[in-house]
Design an enzyme around this catalytic site. Sequence first.
Site, PDB file in Angstrom:
ATOM      1  N   GLY A 104       0.791  -1.227   0.000  1.00 33.24           N
ATOM      2  CA  GLY A 104       0.000   0.000   0.000  1.00 33.24           C
ATOM      3  C   GLY A 104       0.817   1.268   0.000  1.00 33.24           C
ATOM      4  O   GLY A 104       0.275   2.361   0.147  1.00 33.24           O
ATOM      5  N   GLU A 112      -5.029  -4.184  -5.558  1.00 33.50           N
ATOM      6  CA  GLU A 112      -4.002  -5.221  -5.540  1.00 33.50           C
ATOM      7  C   GLU A 112      -4.496  -6.461  -4.802  1.00 33.50           C
ATOM      8  O   GLU A 112      -4.284  -7.592  -5.261  1.00 33.50           O
ATOM      9  CB  GLU A 112      -2.730  -4.688  -4.866  1.00 33.50           C
ATOM     10  CG  GLU A 112      -1.976  -3.674  -5.702  1.00 33.50           C
ATOM     11  CD  GLU A 112      -0.858  -2.982  -4.943  1.00 33.50           C
ATOM     12  OE1 GLU A 112       0.030  -2.421  -5.606  1.00 33.50           O
ATOM     13  OE2 GLU A 112      -0.857  -2.991  -3.698  1.00 33.50           O
ATOM     14  N   LYS A 130      13.342  -5.190   1.752  1.00 32.20           N
ATOM     15  CA  LYS A 130      11.932  -5.326   2.146  1.00 32.20           C
ATOM     16  C   LYS A 130      11.684  -6.513   3.084  1.00 32.20           C
ATOM     17  O   LYS A 130      10.580  -6.687   3.591  1.00 32.20           O
ATOM     18  CB  LYS A 130      11.044  -5.488   0.891  1.00 32.20           C
ATOM     19  CG  LYS A 130      11.197  -4.350  -0.119  1.00 32.20           C
ATOM     20  CD  LYS A 130      10.804  -3.010   0.460  1.00 32.20           C
ATOM     21  CE  LYS A 130      11.096  -1.859  -0.481  1.00 32.20           C
ATOM     22  NZ  LYS A 130      10.307  -1.860  -1.693  1.00 32.20           N
TER      23      LYS A 130
END
Length: 237
Positions: A104, A112, A130
Amino acid sequence: MSISAEDIKKLKQEVGIAAAQRVKSGMVVGLGTGSTTAFAIEELGRRLAAGELTDIVGIPTSFQASVLGKKYGIPIRSLDDVDRVDVAIDGADEVDPHKTLIKGGGAAHTREKVVDSLATLFIVVVDESKLVDKLGSTFAVPLEVLPMAISPVTRAVEKLGGKPDLRMGIKKDGPVITDQGNMVLDVTFEAIADAAELEKTLNNIPGVVENGLFVGVTDLILVGEFKDGKPQIREIS
């Protein structure tokens, strides 16, 4: 070893291309949103133009994905036009060891989640930055909220122990507005003990359209990382 912005871009490109290589002719492909997925969309377009792929259609998760898909010659369709999604390729803002995601960052998580959840194979493309041990350690949980409900949703989230911030635009006065015409609250939690339970709790708040916790959706993660100074791709399945 310090990793430069150019190195990160190269990793994202390598991972995006690797994901696009898994698409086969005749597939319905969910086109995710973000910088890493953009490289995948570009590679799909290259493969189509080169004749390596035929008869694919793209289901975009955002205006950005739709614009990129058209730019690179991918036929764009909606979920009304197809009865399945064979593969979806999308990025993530955080990935934990259970393959649970926070998404987001681009305010596209509602579309998504719809497209990625429908996919027979959902491939997440990320660089090594990440990967986190605990969800929510570097990124807040985005909530897409109806504009009329911002105040009550803010109060409800605070009762859950979250710290909500209305996401403001960059190079734009005022808040970020999603492709659906809603606003985004970025909610920071000190700890997310049970992501599946929190996902349900947040979505049960009246006025919340969708949140950025993706639990039990991911099939395969392609991680771009540097080993001995060289970019490589690791698979987590």
